[in-house]
Structure formats: structure tokens, C-alpha cells
Motif scaffolding. Structure first.
Motif, mmCIF file in Angstrom:
data_model
loop_
_atom_site.group_PDB
_atom_site.id
_atom_site.type_symbol
_atom_site.label_atom_id
_atom_site.label_comp_id
_atom_site.label_asym_id
_atom_site.label_seq_id
_atom_site.Cartn_x
_atom_site.Cartn_y
_atom_site.Cartn_z
ATOM 1 N N PRO A 173 0.850 -0.929 -0.066
ATOM 2 C CA PRO A 173 -0.050 -0.100 0.208
ATOM 3 C C PRO A 173 0.482 1.321 0.237
ATOM 4 C CG PRO A 173 -0.934 -1.338 1.867
ATOM 5 C CD PRO A 173 0.721 -2.207 1.196
ATOM 6 N N VAL A 176 1.638 2.400 3.107
ATOM 7 C CA VAL A 176 3.250 2.074 4.014
ATOM 8 C C VAL A 176 4.794 2.739 3.048
ATOM 9 C CG1 VAL A 176 4.407 -0.181 3.782
ATOM 10 C CG2 VAL A 176 1.908 -0.199 4.422
ATOM 11 N N VAL A 179 5.812 5.841 4.225
ATOM 12 C CA VAL A 179 6.062 6.212 5.792
ATOM 13 C C VAL A 179 7.471 5.460 5.385
ATOM 14 C CG1 VAL A 179 5.883 5.198 7.443
ATOM 15 C CG2 VAL A 179 3.891 5.907 6.659
ATOM 16 N N LEU A 180 8.207 4.199 4.654
ATOM 17 C CA LEU A 180 9.026 3.780 4.721
ATOM 18 C C LEU A 180 10.088 4.967 4.049
ATOM 19 C CD1 LEU A 180 8.568 0.226 3.675
ATOM 20 C CD2 LEU A 180 9.359 0.944 5.716
ATOM 21 N N LEU A 183 10.951 6.723 7.172
ATOM 22 C CA LEU A 183 12.155 5.898 7.816
ATOM 23 C C LEU A 183 13.678 5.762 7.314
ATOM 24 C CD1 LEU A 183 9.864 3.616 9.331
ATOM 25 C CD2 LEU A 183 10.022 5.003 10.552
ATOM 26 N N TYR A 184 13.963 5.451 5.532
ATOM 27 C CA TYR A 184 15.237 5.341 5.293
ATOM 28 C C TYR A 184 15.422 7.014 4.965
ATOM 29 C CZ TYR A 184 12.654 0.825 3.920
ATOM 30 O OH TYR A 184 12.646 -0.652 3.824
ATOM 31 N N GLU B 477 -0.308 -3.351 8.541
ATOM 32 C CA GLU B 477 1.138 -2.159 7.606
ATOM 33 C C GLU B 477 1.353 -2.228 9.252
ATOM 34 O OE1 GLU B 477 -2.596 -0.549 4.759
ATOM 35 O OE2 GLU B 477 -1.615 0.972 5.911
ATOM 36 N N THR B 480 4.084 -4.904 8.537
ATOM 37 C CA THR B 480 5.628 -4.547 7.754
ATOM 38 C C THR B 480 6.369 -3.727 7.793
ATOM 39 O OG1 THR B 480 3.062 -5.235 6.226
ATOM 40 C CG2 THR B 480 5.129 -4.257 5.484
ATOM 41 N N LEU B 481 5.536 -2.296 8.287
ATOM 42 C CA LEU B 481 6.473 -1.404 8.762
ATOM 43 C C LEU B 481 7.986 -2.032 9.537
ATOM 44 C CD1 LEU B 481 4.235 1.230 8.890
ATOM 45 C CD2 LEU B 481 5.924 1.281 7.475
ATOM 46 N N MET B 484 10.148 -4.156 7.553
ATOM 47 C CA MET B 484 10.981 -3.323 6.928
ATOM 48 C C MET B 484 11.458 -2.238 7.041
ATOM 49 S SD MET B 484 10.679 -5.161 3.659
ATOM 50 C CE MET B 484 11.176 -3.972 2.369
ATOM 51 N N SER B 485 11.959 -2.283 8.439
ATOM 52 C CA SER B 485 12.659 -1.073 8.965
ATOM 53 C C SER B 485 14.456 -1.079 9.326
ATOM 54 C CB SER B 485 12.234 -0.515 10.404
ATOM 55 O OG SER B 485 12.660 -2.054 11.129
#
Lengths: 385, 491
Positions: A173, A176, A179-180, A183-184, B477, B480-481, B484-485
Motif C-alpha cells: 500500500p 506503507v 512511511v518507509l 524511515l529510510y 501495515e 510490515t513497517l 521493513m524498518s
């Protein structure tokens, strides 16, 4: 959500500002397209473009010599698997360098030699990124890796995309992935990888690709890559790996293992040509391997790690002409260390010629950034239109 | 000095395989001691199947080969008979019968089922065995309380890579790690190198079984020759390392010394079929000079002496110290750490328990910043340790690993799986992990994301990640985060 493209990520990361500056000084690649195929395992040049006119060839190779070559001239033929290359050669859209090699001599390890072929250094462990990645940084062109892996040649600080037509299209989605991306933010490696993944995902979805292509349909793979390249915003530069050239035993250049590997390579190029349509005239495909194989047959119906091999060029933007570099002959006294085809051309000279003439990279950038400390290696001339 | 709770998280994630419920709390009392307690002279655990030893596997290997030979001959005979019946001048009739998925004929012209050698010889059963081996190893890795011990074993399994995409060879990998690597995981490197280099799986993987001394009795009689693969990879990958100053001449000399290393002649000695044998008839006569040292003419002891010299060479110590530091700590490892490991190696004559303890005790190994990107194996196993293997996890695990680009027993080359972050954190790699993480997160509907983060990462959970987990639209979700963090993808 802020859409972040590979370029956006690149320009937004402080460490990469230098590449943004370089880009403004160099014109983009426009419609010019480049596909680089890394043939892994040590592709046997003497089976790719068999030197049928060389007096020593049959004696050295015995039962594994190519005897059903597609005729080219009195000196060379093409492997019977390379029908498209032979046709393109006749049409002035293919060339080859019969005895090209990486800069370090006697390096017969696949891994070290592939690293050198792909990082573009003049000695072992000289660079950690790939020369194609640095060429992307210098031109601002969009690049992707196509297939199940991302080869070293296109890895590096300039973010690149990746697309594996055999895998299902990713579904995460947007909530998601955005947000990643945040975070990256402080992580250039993960951030660049995600940006590349998302951009190609968007492009392939727009083309209606649903993934799950058969991995051994190389013509279909070539066609799919071509459609992605033609799509608006699609990549101009593609890197591909082909495995399986390490033919230590039962080489099969006429109708066995090596023949089918070369046929796959040929199918890929045929698929590219058909898929690119009019874009083919702006395209150059380069096929290079880490080293060739021993001139003489070994004890197991194959050949062992050698030195010089053939590099192939194909595409509508290739300039009609003959051999690139000289043929050293297979005369015993001319063999490198008495066992391998003697190199007559530095791989970097060939690659610099293509990047300079085709993508418009200037000599200083080629000498210092793309192929570090290579000013002494002059690009070959007249290979691209 | 970082806090004890951060060190506990580092012990479990950097040295181990990611946190299981309660593991980080257990490590918090004494993070280094938690790891040191996992080092034991008996070696690593043996997580495999009961019948994955060399004997049963070689029996299957030969059985499959025999069947394949018979079926191929039968197919050729049937084909030749059909050709002969048609007559030499008859044009080839176009095939009009039923076809399979790939468009190839499914039935013969007379309606008989065609012979499909691999399938008919039972390749599917061999594949099933490889999947079962994979599953057994993943299940163990996902559940062991001694994950540092397993990580250490995995490092050496990858160092002495064998493997293949062919099931009949891949199924030998299980026997290889059981017999050549795991027992020696905390023993002498020289013993592990000897066990690996004599193991039939390695001899086949690097073509040693085909190498014949050109001037040996067998070579002279049959016109067969050297294959340098094992000699080259032993020098380049297993011992001294690339660029350590050996030459093509050293490779060829070592290859000549190694001739004769092979398998028992199973026609003459069926009771020992599949075991290592030194075949004197294939051994190249004469003394050898490798790296300037002369090895007098002899039999198996000639190559064994070369191998021992390589294992004890200081360049091997430097190569392995660097590789260990790179694997556990950073792609560009701190020179002080490499020096520490090198000293431990040289001071103990390559005693791997001593080297493992030196790694655990080195302050540089506990740097708070997570510099390494997990391999796909480490990523998958750490997901399973955090959330459990799930409803169908155990069944799906081998395929999940394959889709993450690290199919077990199928490394890309004799160099093994890559260790640098750039090889895993690619657009392809991130896409694959995102796809897995989404599906796996959805299979854990009852899990509390914050609690899973505490289990998996402990004090390594950043405030930014905690906020993202709290704000996520739903549990799937959020998980998943988490998976994948950056904290979870790195260690």
C-alpha cells in the motif's frame, strides 16, 4: 505522499550534488539507448565468433571446434546460435571485438574478473560501484537492472531501478511505502533501493505488466524490456546478467550447452530489436564477459579460464565496419602464457568508445570518473553512428 | 559505553539471528556472556533430517544417475527405431499429437507416453528431499536459543560453499555441512579445511573428481587431463584469499598435487560406494612446488601437506579475520577488529572457538550503529523468530527463501552468498522483501506490533519507528513497517 523519483532522491541527497552538477554540464542521452549484457562464467569467444580462417583453430579445439558456423567472411563466422547477430552484422548493425580483455592479466578467478569488468577499475578492488552507474550519474540518464538480480556494473551511488519480469508486480500500500521512505531518509542505501523499486513498479504497472513471465523465454524478456524502455519516462539504460558460460566440460558450442546459452542471448537481442521498433535505430547493445577460455580443449571436453574473448555490439546505432581491434591469431607463439587468446584491446577502450560516441560522455569524464585513472586508454573510434 | 539493554539487543540481532520472545531479556544480564556460553567444543548443532548423511545421499545420487542413463538410452533407442521405420528419405512428418505446457510432444506418434528421463527417474523426489532439508534448517534457525552458534556455523557453511540448482547435487549439501562443517565449527580451521576438501560433495562441486594427472597411468591411457577448479578456489576462496600473491603456476602445481582425490570405485568396492578415495592411478607423478615450498613425490599426503600449509599460512589468518569482521560487523570492518581476530587466530593456530570468543570480546563489534544489511536468509529467519513460523510458515519457508533470492543450497558461485549490503539492498531485493513482509504480516493478525518490535529489536527500536508503528492504519501495515524498518533490515 510525495512521489520521489530516482532523480529526486539523487538530487535530494547531499552527497550526490556533484552528480547533479555534472549532469547540467553534459547533455542528457536524449533518445539514445544502451543495453549492457554481462555474460558470466567466462564466455568462450572462440565459440562465439569462431576464427574459422585461423590455421591453428581446428587443431587446438579438436572435437569441440565450431564446425557449423554461420559464415561471415573467410576469417570468422558466428556461432550457429547467433542468427540475429549474423543478420545484423550483414545489415551493418553489429560488430565485434575478437580479442578484448579486462586490464589485469592472468586473473582467472570469475569473481575478481567480473568485479573488474563491472567496476571499470584498472586494477583489482579499485572501485566499489559499477562503471555504468557512474556513467548514469554523469549523464543523468535513467537506468535499471532487468532480471532477477542487480549486477555490480549498474550498482552505485546513482540510484537505479530494477525490474524482474518473472516476479509478480509488488503490491504494498502507498501508505506503507511513503512511511518507509521517511524511515529510510537517513539511509542512502535503503532509500535509493526503495526509490528505484517504486519508480519501476509504477512504470511497469502503467504498461499493464502483471509479472510472472517465464524466466527462460529470453525473446519475451527482451520484448518486455524494450516496451519498458519505450514507455514515457522509461529507462534509457539497462543492465542484464546472463549466467552459465563456465563451460569446463562438454562445452557443446555446436548444439549443446554453449549453443543454447548463445541462442538465449540471441533471442534476447531479437526480442529487444522487435520490441523497440523505431527505437532500435537509437540503440546499442554491448555483450561482454569477464574473460575468455583456454585456446586448447581441456581433458573434459571443455575449456578452462583464459584471457581474451569476444565482445559483441548490436543495434541500429552501431556503425557499419569490421573487427574492433586486431586478431592476434592462435599461432603457438602468440598465445598468452602459451595457453590463452592474446588480448589486443583493453575492455575499457571499447566501453569508452561506446559511451563517448553513443551517450555523448566527454573524454575527461570517461578518463576520471567512469573509468578511474584511465587517461592512457584511448577510446576506440567509429563504433557508433 | 552503550547501555546494557542496547548491548543485549546487539547480541541477539548482530551476533544471532534476531530476537525470539524473551531472548533479549535473557541476554540482558550479561550480553557477552550470553554469546560466549554458546561456544562449545562439540561444534554446531545438527539440525538436519535423520537420513541426510553421505551414505544414504550418495546411494540416491547413484540410483538416480543409473536410472537416468537407462531412460536416456531407452529414449534414444525409441527415437532411432522411429527414424529407421520412417526410412532415410521420408520427410519428417509434422507432429500433430498432444503437447505439454511448453508445446513439446506429450505422447509418441503411436499414442504412447514419451520417455522423460529426469522426471521418470524421480527428480521430483530428490527435489522434495532438498525442500525437506531446507525446511529442517529453517525450522531450527527460527527456534534455536543458541542463535550465535548457528550464525557462526552458517558463516563457515557459506565459506566452504557447495551447492547446485540440480537436486541430485543439492541434496549432497546437507551431508556436507553435517559432516565437514558443523562438527568443526569451534575446532581447528585446518581440520575443517581438510574435512571440506576431502568431502565428496566438494570434490564433485569443484570438478575434482574429473581431474586426472596428464602423466598419470589413467591420464596417459585415456588422454584425460587436469581440472584446476578445486585448487584455484581453495587458494582464492578457502584459504589465502584473492590477491594474496600466488600465481597461475601455484594453482597448476596444487592441482597436480590434488589429482587422485576422488571417490571410491563403486564397481570394485560397492560396500564403500560414494566415499572419498585416493586413486593413485590418476595422481600426477613428481614433486610439486607450491608457493615456493617443495613437496616430494608421493600420494595423498602430497596434497594434504599443501592444504595444511595453506590452512596455517598467516595470509589465511588475515583473509578469514577480515571476512569474519566484514560478516559480523561492517562491510568495511574496523582495522582494529581485524587485527584482534588475526591475533587470536595466529595465537591459537586457527582455533575457531578462540576466534569466536575474540569477536565477542572485541569492543569494535559492539558499535551501536547497525552497519550491516541482513542477507535474505537472516531477514527471513529473523522474521520467523520474531513472529513465529505462522500457520503455513514451515511449509512455505523454503519457497519464501527462494523468492527472497537466496534459495538454500543454490549459491550463485563457489564464492557463496555475497556479504556486502549493496548486494542485498537493491531495488530487486527491497521489492522482494516488501512482498514477503506484507504477506507474512498479514498471517500474524493477533500480534501486537509494539510487542513484536520489543521482541525483535528491543532497545534498537528507534523513536521514529515506534511512532510509525503507533500511527499505522492497522496491525498488518504496522508489522510490515516493522519488518521493513532500517532497524530490522540492518543488524
Amino acid at each position: 505522499m510525495i512521489p520521489i523519483s530516482r532523480r529526486g532522491f539523487l538530487a535530494g541527497t547531499a552527497g550526490f550534488l556533484v552528480t547533479a552538477a555534472a549532469r547540467s554540464a553534459v547533455p542528457g542521452t536524449g533518445a539514445r539507448k544502451l543495453v549492457v549484457v554481462i555474460a558470466r562464467g567466462g564466455m568462450d569467444g572462440l565459440s562465439v565468433t569462431p576464427p574459422i580462417g585461423d590455421r591453428a583453430y581446428l587443431g587446438l579445439r579438436g572435437p569441440i571446434a565450431v564446425t557449423n558456423a554461420l559464415p561471415l567472411d573467410a576469417d570468422f563466422g558466428f556461432n550457429p546460435g547467433l542468427g540475429n547477430f549474423a543478420r545484423l552484422m550483414a545489415a551493418g548493425q553489429a560488430r565485434f571485438a575478437p580479442a578484448v580483455a579486462i586490464p589485469v592479466r592472468g586473473e582467472r578467478s570469475h569473481f575478481e574478473a567480473q568485479d573488474l569488468l563491472e567496476n571499470g577499475g584498472g586494477r583489482l578492488h579499485a572501485a566499489e560501484s559499477g562503471w555504468l552507474n557512474r556513467a548514469l550519474a554523469a549523464t543523468g540518464a535513467e537506468g535499471i537492472a532487468a532480471g532477477p538480480d542487480t549486477p555490480l556494473v549498474i550498482r552505485g551511488p546513482a540510484p537505479v531501478g530494477a525490474w524482474n519480469p518473472s516476479a509478480p508486480v509488488a503490491v504494498a500500500p502507498p501508505r506503507v511505502t511513503s512511511v518507509l521512505q521517511q524511515l529510510y531518509g537517513g539511509d542512502a542505501l535503503l532509500g535509493g533501493a526503495l526509490a528505484g523499486a517504486l519508480e519501476v513498479q509504477g512504470e511497469t504497472q502503467a504498461l499493464g505488466e502483471t509479472g510472472g513471465r517465464r524466466a527462460n523465454d529470453l525473446r519475451g524478456f527482451g520484448g518486455a524490456v524494450a516496451r519498458l524502455m519505450r514507455a514515457p519516462g522509461g529507462p534509457n539504460v539497462v543492465a542484464v546478467s546472463q549466467l552459465g558460460f563456465d563451460t569446463h566440460q562438454r562445452q557443446g558450442a555446436n548444439d549443446g550447452l554453449l549453443f543454447s546459452r548463445l541462442k538465449q542471448l540471441d533471442d534476447f537481442v531479437g526480442g529487444l530489436e522487435a520490441g523497440l521498433g523505431g527505437g532500435w535505430s537509437d540503440t546499442v547493445v554491448v555483450v561482454a564477459t569477464e574473460f575468455g577460455r583456454t585456446a586448447r580443449i581441456n581433458g573434459t571436453g571443455g575449456t578452462d579460464h583464459g584471457t581474451a574473448s569476444t565482445a559483441l555490439l548490436a543495434g541500429g546505432a552501431v556503425r557499419r565496419g569490421g573487427l574492433i581491434g586486431d586478431w592476434p591469431t592462435l599461432a603457438p607463439a602468440r598465445l598468452f602464457e602459451g595457453r590463452d587468446l592474446q588480448p589486443t584491446l583493453d575492455m575499457r577502450a571499447l566501453l569508452k568508445g561506446v559511451l563517448g560516441e553513443h551517450l555523448g560522455l566527454d573524454r575527461a569524464v570517461l578518463d576520471t570518473q567512469v573509468f578511474p585513472d584511465s587517461a592512457a586508454i584511448a577510446p576506440v573510434r567509429g563504433v557508433c553512428a | 559505553m552503550p547501555s546494557q539493554s542496547l548491548n543485549a539487543a546487539l547480541a541477539v540481532t548482530r551476533f544471532g539471528l534476531g530476537g525470539r520472545p524473551g531472548e533479549i531479556a535473557l541476554a540482558a544480564r550479561d550480553p557477552a556472556g550470553f554469546l560466549l556460553a554458546q561456544i562449545r567444543p562439540a561444534g554446531a548443532d545438527q539440525p538436519g533430517l535423520p537420513d541426510d548423511g553421505l551414505g544414504p545421499r550418495m546411494a540416491l545420487f547413484y540410483q538416480y544417475g543409473e536410472r537416468l542413463k537407462v531412460l536416456r538410452a531407452a529414449r534414444k533407442a525409441a527415437f532411432d527405431a522411429a527414424e529407421a521405420a520412417r526410412g532415410p528419405d521420408a520427410p519428417a512428418a509434422p507432429y500433430a499429437g498432444p503437447v505439454n505446457r511448453k508445446g513439446k510432444p506429450r505422447l509418441g506418434a503411436d499414442g504412447e507416453r514419451l520417455i522423460r528421463p529426469k522426471k521418470d527417474a524421480g527428480v521430483a523426489e530428490l527435489h522434495a528431499l532438498v525442500v525437506a532439508d531446507t525446511r529442517a534448517r529453517l525450522r531450527f534457525a527460527a527456534t534455536t536459543p543458541d542463535a550465535f552458534r548457528e550464525r557462526w556455523a552458517q558463516f563457515w557453511i557459506n565459506h566452504f560453499t557447495v551447492g547446485s540448482r540440480k537436486a541430485q547435487n543439492a541434496m549432497l549439501s546437507a551431508a556436507f555441512e553435517r559432516e565437514a562443517i558443523r562438527p568443526h565449527a569451534f575446532g581447528r580451521f585446518a581440520d575443517m579445511a581438510a574435512a571440506a576438501t576431502h568431502h565428496p560433495a566438494m570434490l564433485m562441486f569443484l570438478d575434482q573428481v574429473r581431474s586426472v594427472g596428464p602423466n598419470s597411468r589413467v591420464g596417459a591411457a585415456r588422454g584425460r587431463g587436469l581440472n584446476e577448479n578445486l585448487a584455484r578456489e581453495t587458494l582464492e576462496l578457502h584459504t589465502l584469499g584473492a590477491g594474496a600473491g600466488y600465481t597461475q603456476g601455484d594453482v597448476t602445481e596444487f592441482a597436480k598435487a590434488l589429482t587422485g582425490f576422488g571417490l571410491v570405485n563403486r564397481v570394485r568396492h560397492p560396500e564403500r560406494a560414494g566415499q572419498f578415495a585416493f586413486n593413485a592411478g590418476a595422481h600426477e607423478p613428481g614433486a610439486r612446488v607450491v608457493l615456493g615450498r617443495r613437496y616430494p613425490e608421493g600420494g595423498q599426503e602430497q596434497a594434504d601437506a599443501v592444504l595444511a600449509a595453506l590452512a596455517h599460512d598467516p595470509r589465511t589468518a588475515r583473509h578469514l579475520a577480515t571476512k569474519l569482521a566484514r560478516h559480523f560487523v561492517a562491510d568495511r570492518p574496523p582495522p582494529a577488529l581485524v587485527a584482534t581476530l588475526e591475533r587470536a587466530w595466529l595465537g591459537s593456530d586457527g582455533d575457531l572457538a578462540t576466534v569466536a570468543a575474540a569477536l565477542v570480546r572485541a569492543p569494535e563489534a559492539w558499535a551501536p550503529a547497525a552497519a550491516k544489511v541482513k542477507t535474505s536468509y537472516e531477514f527471513l529467519v529473523s522474521c520467523y523468530r520474531a513472529g513465529g513460523m505462522g500457520a503455513d510458515g514451515e511449509g512455505a519457508a523454503p519457497l519464501a527463501l527462494e523468492r527472497l533470492g537466496q534459495e538454500m543450497f543454490s549459491p550463485p558461485s563457489p564464492k557463496g552468498w555475497p556479504d556486502e549490503g549493496g548486494a542485498w539492498a537493491t531495488p530487486t531485493g527491497i521489492t522482494d522483501r516488501l512482498r514477503f513482509a506484507g504477506g507474512y504480516a498479514a498471517s500474524l493478525p493477533a500480534a501486537d506490533p509494539a510487542a513484536v518490535a520489543e521482541t525483535a529489536l528491543g532497545a534498537r527500536t528507534s523513536p521514529a519507528l515506534a511512532t510509525a508503528l503507533a500511527r499505522a492504519a492497522n496491525r498488518t501495515e504496522a508489522l510490515t513497517l516493522l519488518f521493513m524498518s532500517p532497524e530490522f533490515l540492518r543488524r
